[in-house]
Design an enzyme around this catalytic site. Structure first.
Site, PDB file in Angstrom:
ATOM      1  N   ALA A  19     -13.064  37.372  20.627  1.00  0.00           N
ATOM      2  CA  ALA A  19     -13.481  37.360  19.224  1.00  0.00           C
ATOM      3  C   ALA A  19     -12.319  36.795  18.425  1.00  0.00           C
ATOM      4  O   ALA A  19     -11.857  37.385  17.460  1.00  0.00           O
ATOM      5  CB  ALA A  19     -13.883  38.744  18.755  1.00  0.00           C
ATOM      6  N   SER A  20     -11.843  35.656  18.860  1.00  0.00           N
ATOM      7  CA  SER A  20     -10.649  35.064  18.278  1.00  0.00           C
ATOM      8  C   SER A  20     -10.781  34.806  16.785  1.00  0.00           C
ATOM      9  O   SER A  20      -9.783  34.699  16.083  1.00  0.00           O
ATOM     10  CB  SER A  20     -10.323  33.756  18.993  1.00  0.00           C
ATOM     11  OG  SER A  20     -11.429  32.882  18.941  1.00  0.00           O
ATOM     12  N   HIS A  21     -12.012  34.760  16.317  1.00  0.00           N
ATOM     13  CA  HIS A  21     -12.257  34.539  14.891  1.00  0.00           C
ATOM     14  C   HIS A  21     -12.185  35.836  14.083  1.00  0.00           C
ATOM     15  O   HIS A  21     -12.270  35.808  12.873  1.00  0.00           O
ATOM     16  CB  HIS A  21     -13.623  33.879  14.702  1.00  0.00           C
ATOM     17  CG  HIS A  21     -14.734  34.665  15.349  1.00  0.00           C
ATOM     18  ND1 HIS A  21     -14.939  34.658  16.709  1.00  0.00           N
ATOM     19  CD2 HIS A  21     -15.657  35.486  14.832  1.00  0.00           C
ATOM     20  CE1 HIS A  21     -15.959  35.447  16.995  1.00  0.00           C
ATOM     21  NE2 HIS A  21     -16.415  35.961  15.873  1.00  0.00           N
ATOM     22  N   ASN A  22     -12.024  36.969  14.747  1.00  0.00           N
ATOM     23  CA  ASN A  22     -11.948  38.264  14.074  1.00  0.00           C
ATOM     24  C   ASN A  22     -10.541  38.841  14.207  1.00  0.00           C
ATOM     25  O   ASN A  22      -9.758  38.409  15.046  1.00  0.00           O
ATOM     26  CB  ASN A  22     -12.942  39.254  14.696  1.00  0.00           C
ATOM     27  CG  ASN A  22     -14.368  38.921  14.338  1.00  0.00           C
ATOM     28  OD1 ASN A  22     -14.641  38.351  13.294  1.00  0.00           O
ATOM     29  ND2 ASN A  22     -15.287  39.260  15.216  1.00  0.00           N
TER      30      ASN A  22
END
Length: 109
Positions: free
Chosen positions: A53-56
């Protein structure tokens, strides 16, 4: 998978669920998302699953699913899958705190 602490729990749960349904799982270790996409499209795989969840922010984690051609599952299909998973969770007696919490957990990038 990525290096978040929760990745190991998600990996174990995913592999357990997938293999219990008869799937063969190949663990690739720590690889980049583009690498998984490439391997999925050039290997004999039905799909690819990246635990990330690299975007979180660090306390959140999730998965990215790739079709056999290496394309990431689209937003509409992700929402359909998320809806099905919530229905199964609720059917088995799971409860989310409220609709706001449920919506928060269904974000996509």
């Amino acid at each position: 998978k990525d290096t978040r602490i929760s990745s190991d729990v998600l990996l174990t749960s995913f592999v357990s669920g997938a293999t219990s349904m008869g799937a063969n799982v190949v663990y690739m270790g720590l690889v980049t998302t583009p690498c998984l996409s490439y391997i999925t499209s050039h290997g004999d795989f039905a799909c690819g699953v990246m635990i990330t969840a690299s975007h979180n922010s660090f306390e959140f984690n999730g998965i990215k699913i790739f079709r056999s051609n290496g394309e990431k599952l689209g937003v509409i299909d992700e929402k359909k899958l998320t809806h099905i998973l919530w229905l199964v969770y609720e059917f088995r007696g799971g409860k989310h705190r409220n609709k706001k919490q449920r919506k928060k957990t269904t974000r996509t990038d």
